[in-house]
Design a protein around this motif. Structure first.
Motif, PDB file in Angstrom:
ATOM      1  N   ASN A 104       0.797  -1.238  -0.014  1.00 49.58           N
ATOM      2  CA  ASN A 104       0.043  -0.069  -0.041  1.00 49.58           C
ATOM      3  C   ASN A 104       0.761   1.183  -0.062  1.00 49.58           C
ATOM      4  OD1 ASN A 104      -2.082  -1.654   0.497  1.00 49.58           O
ATOM      5  ND2 ASN A 104      -2.462  -1.445   2.397  1.00 49.58           N
ATOM      6  N   ALA A 106       0.230   5.555  -0.404  1.00 48.98           N
ATOM      7  CA  ALA A 106      -0.631   6.521  -0.517  1.00 48.98           C
ATOM      8  C   ALA A 106       0.192   7.817  -0.298  1.00 48.98           C
ATOM      9  CB  ALA A 106      -1.599   6.545   0.605  1.00 48.98           C
ATOM     10  N   PRO A 113      -6.027  11.326   1.980  1.00 46.00           N
ATOM     11  CA  PRO A 113      -5.392  10.720   0.904  1.00 46.00           C
ATOM     12  C   PRO A 113      -5.921  11.195  -0.619  1.00 46.00           C
ATOM     13  CG  PRO A 113      -6.914   9.358   1.699  1.00 46.00           C
ATOM     14  CD  PRO A 113      -7.091  10.563   2.661  1.00 46.00           C
ATOM     15  N   GLY A 116      -3.510   6.922  -4.302  1.00 45.87           N
ATOM     16  CA  GLY A 116      -3.250   5.501  -3.833  1.00 45.87           C
ATOM     17  C   GLY A 116      -3.028   4.413  -4.586  1.00 45.87           C
ATOM     18  N   ALA A 215      -4.119   4.129   1.249  1.00 49.34           N
ATOM     19  CA  ALA A 215      -3.854   3.909  -0.220  1.00 49.34           C
ATOM     20  C   ALA A 215      -5.293   3.255  -0.784  1.00 49.34           C
ATOM     21  CB  ALA A 215      -2.830   2.913  -0.435  1.00 49.34           C
ATOM     22  N   ALA A 218      -7.900   6.086  -0.886  1.00 52.33           N
ATOM     23  CA  ALA A 218      -7.691   6.909  -2.392  1.00 52.33           C
ATOM     24  C   ALA A 218      -8.443   6.412  -3.391  1.00 52.33           C
ATOM     25  CB  ALA A 218      -6.271   7.044  -2.566  1.00 52.33           C
TER      26      ALA A 218
END
Length: 262
Positions: A104, A106, A113, A116, A215, A218
């Motif tokens: 992950n 981000a 976020p 991501g 992440a 996002a």
């Protein structure tokens, strides 16, 4: 707000995934961190690779990783923009060798976020998205496919749940919910199920950390969904000393009062 090109971030995630698979293919040791969560050589190999690569790609943007989380709040509270990474999300799934673990990465801007990448090393699938271009799912050798949340939600409601974590709060939520079916999945992939329209709601009513969700949040938001606390306020980052998230909900159909089922 200018965003970095996401393709180099995708490549960094894929490179980290390759480093993880090198460990995955061998017998590996499992250590225990202070909070009793597992740690392997794969976590550290991925962490070092991502931190180094991001440092070269965006030298002016600090990096906060699960494996370097001791940066004091007095320092990180000054950051308006930073990378938040989980080098290996789902270490328990990694140890079980069920394939449901992710890398992950981000980018957090002013507490939220905005970009991501969630990469699945075992399958080679990458989910990615940003506030500018939308959300995508890309097979290992395929072209990126645009993804969106399902709205209105399906009937029965598809609930993303965890293989490793299921507590009383989730049981009570499910008891109140209209007819539904469970979709079990590990790590941040549960959020990605909502993002690509394969699940309608993911209630996380247990502990997680900020690097676990950023992440995939996002990606969900780029796909038209929402990630909120239990008061339906957008999940925010780096707002306090603790890096623990509140309980949260991930959903696509915002015409439903999901809070009513808590």
């Amino acid at each position: 707000m200018t965003l970095p090109d996401i393709q180099p971030i995708n490549q960094i995630a894929r490179d980290a995934g390759a480093a993880i698979l090198q460990v995955y293919a061998q017998d590996f040791e499992v250590q225990e961190k202070a909070d009793s969560s597992p740690l392997t050589q794969a976590d550290m190999a991925s962490h070092r690779l991502i931190e180094s690569a991001l440092g070269k790609l965006t030298p002016g943007i600090p990096v906060l990783s699960e494996e370097s989380a001791a940066i004091p709040y007095a320092q990180r509270s000054q950051w308006s923009r930073y990378w938040l990474i989980d080098p290996l999300d789902g270490t328990r799934e990694f140890v079980k060798r069920n394939g449901e673990f992710t890398v992950n990465i981000a980018l957090i801007d002013e507490g939220y976020p905005v970009l991501g990448v969630v990469h699945v090393p075992v399958t080679g699938v990458t989910y990615f998205g940003d506030t500018r271009a939308g959300a995508f799912r890309q097979e290992a050798d395929g072209n990126p496919q645009h993804i969106e949340v399902t709205r209105p939600c399906a009937s029965p409601i598809r609930v993303a749940g965890s293989r490793s974590h299921a507590g009383d709060s989730l049981v009570k939520f499910l008891q109140k919910l209209p007819p539904h079916e469970m979709v079990s999945m590990g790590s941040s992939l549960k959020l990605c199920l909502v993002a690509e329209g394969k699940a309608d709601i993911y209630p996380r009513l247990g502990p997680t950390s900020e690097w676990d969700t950023a992440a995939a949040q996002a990606v969900v938001e780029a796909a038209g969904g929402q990630v909120t606390d239990t008061d339906l306020q957008r999940l925010a980052y780096n707002q306090k000393d603790s890096l623990l998230n509140p309980h949260f909900l991930v959903f696509g159909d915002d015409t439903i009062d999901w809070k009513a089922y808590l």
